[in-house]
Motif scaffolding. Structure first.
Motif, PDB file in Angstrom:
ATOM      1  N   PRO A 161       0.859  -3.920  -9.322  1.00  0.00           N
ATOM      2  CA  PRO A 161       0.776  -5.018  -8.529  1.00  0.00           C
ATOM      3  C   PRO A 161       1.301  -6.420  -8.831  1.00  0.00           C
ATOM      4  CG  PRO A 161      -1.578  -3.756  -8.769  1.00  0.00           C
ATOM      5  CD  PRO A 161      -0.294  -3.330  -9.739  1.00  0.00           C
ATOM      6  N   LEU A 162       1.289  -6.525 -10.242  1.00  0.00           N
ATOM      7  CA  LEU A 162       1.965  -7.699 -10.715  1.00  0.00           C
ATOM      8  C   LEU A 162       3.456  -7.499 -10.606  1.00  0.00           C
ATOM      9  CD1 LEU A 162       2.280 -10.413 -12.514  1.00  0.00           C
ATOM     10  CD2 LEU A 162       2.343  -8.736 -14.400  1.00  0.00           C
ATOM     11  N   VAL A 163       4.093  -6.422 -10.759  1.00  0.00           N
ATOM     12  CA  VAL A 163       5.656  -6.233 -10.655  1.00  0.00           C
ATOM     13  C   VAL A 163       5.970  -6.338  -9.129  1.00  0.00           C
ATOM     14  CG1 VAL A 163       7.599  -4.614 -10.742  1.00  0.00           C
ATOM     15  CG2 VAL A 163       5.874  -4.546 -12.703  1.00  0.00           C
ATOM     16  N   TYR A 164       5.091  -5.812  -8.310  1.00  0.00           N
ATOM     17  CA  TYR A 164       4.988  -6.105  -6.957  1.00  0.00           C
ATOM     18  C   TYR A 164       5.318  -7.891  -6.494  1.00  0.00           C
ATOM     19  CZ  TYR A 164       4.834  -5.560  -1.656  1.00  0.00           C
ATOM     20  OH  TYR A 164       4.957  -5.641  -0.355  1.00  0.00           O
ATOM     21  N   ILE A 165       4.174  -8.241  -6.745  1.00  0.00           N
ATOM     22  CA  ILE A 165       4.023  -9.859  -6.634  1.00  0.00           C
ATOM     23  C   ILE A 165       5.220 -10.575  -7.046  1.00  0.00           C
ATOM     24  CG2 ILE A 165       2.695 -11.971  -6.961  1.00  0.00           C
ATOM     25  CD1 ILE A 165       0.379  -9.991  -7.178  1.00  0.00           C
ATOM     26  N   LEU A 166       5.699 -10.209  -8.215  1.00  0.00           N
ATOM     27  CA  LEU A 166       6.911 -11.038  -8.674  1.00  0.00           C
ATOM     28  C   LEU A 166       8.112 -10.492  -8.045  1.00  0.00           C
ATOM     29  CD1 LEU A 166       6.396 -10.611 -12.825  1.00  0.00           C
ATOM     30  CD2 LEU A 166       6.024 -12.642 -11.418  1.00  0.00           C
ATOM     31  N   THR A 167       8.374  -9.174  -7.536  1.00  0.00           N
ATOM     32  CA  THR A 167       9.176  -8.867  -6.773  1.00  0.00           C
ATOM     33  C   THR A 167       9.183  -9.655  -5.160  1.00  0.00           C
ATOM     34  OG1 THR A 167       9.419  -6.696  -7.891  1.00  0.00           O
ATOM     35  CG2 THR A 167      10.671  -6.607  -5.888  1.00  0.00           C
ATOM     36  N   ILE A 168       8.205  -9.726  -4.733  1.00  0.00           N
ATOM     37  CA  ILE A 168       8.043 -10.532  -3.406  1.00  0.00           C
ATOM     38  C   ILE A 168       8.640 -11.987  -3.525  1.00  0.00           C
ATOM     39  CG2 ILE A 168       6.523 -11.225  -1.778  1.00  0.00           C
ATOM     40  CD1 ILE A 168       7.127  -8.194  -1.548  1.00  0.00           C
ATOM     41  N   VAL A 184       1.239   3.624  -3.496  1.00  0.00           N
ATOM     42  CA  VAL A 184       0.773   5.124  -3.215  1.00  0.00           C
ATOM     43  C   VAL A 184       1.885   6.213  -3.835  1.00  0.00           C
ATOM     44  CG1 VAL A 184       0.423   7.179  -1.637  1.00  0.00           C
ATOM     45  CG2 VAL A 184      -0.801   4.719  -1.303  1.00  0.00           C
ATOM     46  N   ILE A 185       3.328   5.818  -3.364  1.00  0.00           N
ATOM     47  CA  ILE A 185       4.249   6.514  -3.995  1.00  0.00           C
ATOM     48  C   ILE A 185       4.458   6.532  -5.362  1.00  0.00           C
ATOM     49  CG2 ILE A 185       6.926   6.585  -3.971  1.00  0.00           C
ATOM     50  CD1 ILE A 185       5.681   7.773  -1.347  1.00  0.00           C
ATOM     51  N   ALA A 186       4.156   5.183  -5.894  1.00  0.00           N
ATOM     52  CA  ALA A 186       4.250   5.001  -7.346  1.00  0.00           C
ATOM     53  C   ALA A 186       3.373   5.888  -8.217  1.00  0.00           C
ATOM     54  CB  ALA A 186       4.341   3.461  -7.819  1.00  0.00           C
ATOM     55  N   ILE A 187       1.895   5.803  -7.627  1.00  0.00           N
ATOM     56  CA  ILE A 187       0.936   6.722  -8.147  1.00  0.00           C
ATOM     57  C   ILE A 187       1.301   8.001  -8.153  1.00  0.00           C
ATOM     58  CG2 ILE A 187      -1.624   7.127  -7.955  1.00  0.00           C
ATOM     59  CD1 ILE A 187      -1.035   4.477  -9.255  1.00  0.00           C
ATOM     60  N   LEU A 193       0.784  -1.049   0.024  1.00  0.00           N
ATOM     61  CA  LEU A 193      -0.086  -0.081   0.056  1.00  0.00           C
ATOM     62  C   LEU A 193       0.839   1.118   0.093  1.00  0.00           C
ATOM     63  CD1 LEU A 193      -2.796  -1.017   2.505  1.00  0.00           C
ATOM     64  CD2 LEU A 193      -3.016  -0.583  -0.061  1.00  0.00           C
ATOM     65  N   PHE A 194       1.914   1.256   0.742  1.00  0.00           N
ATOM     66  CA  PHE A 194       2.815   2.279   0.850  1.00  0.00           C
ATOM     67  C   PHE A 194       3.448   2.608  -0.571  1.00  0.00           C
ATOM     68  CE2 PHE A 194       7.009   4.407   1.647  1.00  0.00           C
ATOM     69  CZ  PHE A 194       6.717   5.572   2.291  1.00  0.00           C
TER      70      PHE A 194
END
Length: 418
Positions: free
Chosen positions: A88-95, A67-70, A63-64
């Motif tokens: 969200p996809l980039v974040y999931i792959l990164t996790i 918000v910064i990316a947006i 969420l943090f």
């Protein structure tokens, strides 16, 4: 249309704003809990990393950063909708990459999360056909530079002054020698003038940023620019992975290794990743040395503008675009200002007890932004496009020039940093 222009700020200034925002909210007391990614076996993976409490921490972190990316998308005039679809996809792959890198065996071999985020991105980007709108929405440079601004909170100013002076000497020698060698080589291999200028700048100064600045200075063909950027990314990947291990095999000192990595690897993000594989000192020195080269980018762009404008090249005949001193400032990488400002703030103005409180959260976010950037690099890099549509000669010239760069930079790094 006018509203779009009002919201469109240069990406480097957006990075400074976002980095400052993250630092300020952290100093104000908004500290994100650091998710756990370390695990030895499937039992620990399930009980620690995939526990409900840790998944909540990962969700809060998401969420943090979204918000910064947006906010970054709004400030730079990019589409918020497409960012909401891609991030969200980039974040999931990164996790996923962070979880893989958290394995005890992987950690034993010194493999960092950025390598896995890059590999995951490359696998998806090259084996699945991603839509163009998806690739264009990736904010690779934005993510890398936010991480670099945050890196400034971990680098005390005395280190910048010490390594920066040596780094500037190294940068001057490396940039001049490698640029002229690459220029001479491209001429010998009968590569056209635009590609010659872009390749020479990319291999000698700072990779993608230098290629973009040079293309702007000479009004270069965007397809040729894309080709050069692809070459930079492809060569940066094996250099980023193997150079730290070569340095370890020959027992190079960390300072020398950092100066070698910072002076020869062409992308700032790859320099950071490779420096991370070696250690804290190597990471600091490599980043500062790369910044020393980045500082020369504005001067180099100005010199290239003068050369291109006052020669017989058709692209340089427009008298309305005669270069001025403003070119130096326009080409100067503004995120360096954010890095130095963060370093000054944490070196002289933030109390030590406050630094102790915020350091863990900021360091975690710094690593996350770098990992997000490398997932994005993998997703937008397609090897077929590089080798399927272009002549191989520029690539061979780039490889030879890069080999020359590696050798010259290592010699100078030993001379200055040992």
């Amino acid at each position: 249309m006018s509203e779009q222009k009002k919201l469109s700020i240069h990406e480097d200034w957006v990075v400074v704003i976002l980095g400052a925002l993250i630092i300020l909210v952290s100093l104000a007391g908004l500290l994100l809990p650091v998710p756990a990614f370390n695990w030895k076996d499937t039992s620990e993976l399930s009980s620690a990393v995939l526990s409900s409490a840790n998944l909540v921490n990962i969700g809060l972190q998401f969420l943090f950063v979204i918000v910064i990316a947006i906010i970054g998308a709004v400030l730079s005039g990019k589409s918020v909708t497409t960012n909401l679809k891609t991030f969200p996809l980039v974040y999931i792959l990164t996790i996923l990459a962070l979880i893989i890198a958290g394995n005890a065996t992987i950690k034993y071999y010194g493999l960092e999360a950025v390598i896995f985020s890059l590999l995951i991105g490359l696998l998806i980007g090259n084996f699945l056909k991603l839509p163009e709108w998806f690739k264009s929405a990736l904010s690779t440079e934005l993510f890398v530079k936010i991480g670099l601004v945050l890196l400034g909170t971990n680098v005390i100013f005395a280190d910048i002054l010490k390594a920066g002076s040596l780094g500037l000497i190294q940068a001057l020698v490396v940039v001049l020698s490698v640029w002229y060698f690459a220029f001479w080589l491209c001429k010998k291999m009968k590569i056209d003038d635009e590609l010659t200028m872009m390749i020479s700048s990319a291999v000698s100064i700072c990779g993608v940023s230098a290629a973009i600045a040079t293309s702007g200075a000479i009004k270069g063909d965007s397809k040729k620019l894309s080709y050069v950027i692809s070459m930079v990314l492809i060569t940066a990947v094996p250099m980023m992975i193997f150079m730290p291990y070569i340095a370890a095999y020959f027992h190079f000192p960390q300072a020398v290794t950092g100066a070698w990595l910072g002076g020869s690897i062409d992308t700032t993000g790859a320099v950071v990743a490779s420096g991370s594989l070696v250690g804290e000192e190597a990471l600091k020195i490599s980043t500062i040395v790369k910044f020393s080269q980045n500082v020369l980018l504005g001067i180099a762009a100005f010199a290239i503008s003068v050369y291109w404008t006052y020669t017989q090249h058709p692209a340089g005949q427009d008298k309305a675009t005669k270069p001025t001193l403003k070119v130096i400032w326009e080409r100067f990488p503004k995120f360096v200002i954010g890095f130095v400002a963060a370093s000054l703030l944490f070196s002289f103005f933030v109390p030590q007890e406050t630094i102790s409180l915020v350091k863990g959260s900021l360091k975690n976010l710094q690593g996350l932004w770098f990992a997000l950037a490398f997932t994005s690099i993998g997703l937008e890099t397609n090897f077929k496009d590089l080798f399927g549509r272009n002549s191989k000669r520029p690539f061979y010239a780039f490889l030879i020039a890069q080999g020359f760069n590696i050798i010259v930079t290592l010699i100078i790094a030993f001379f200055l940093f040992k």
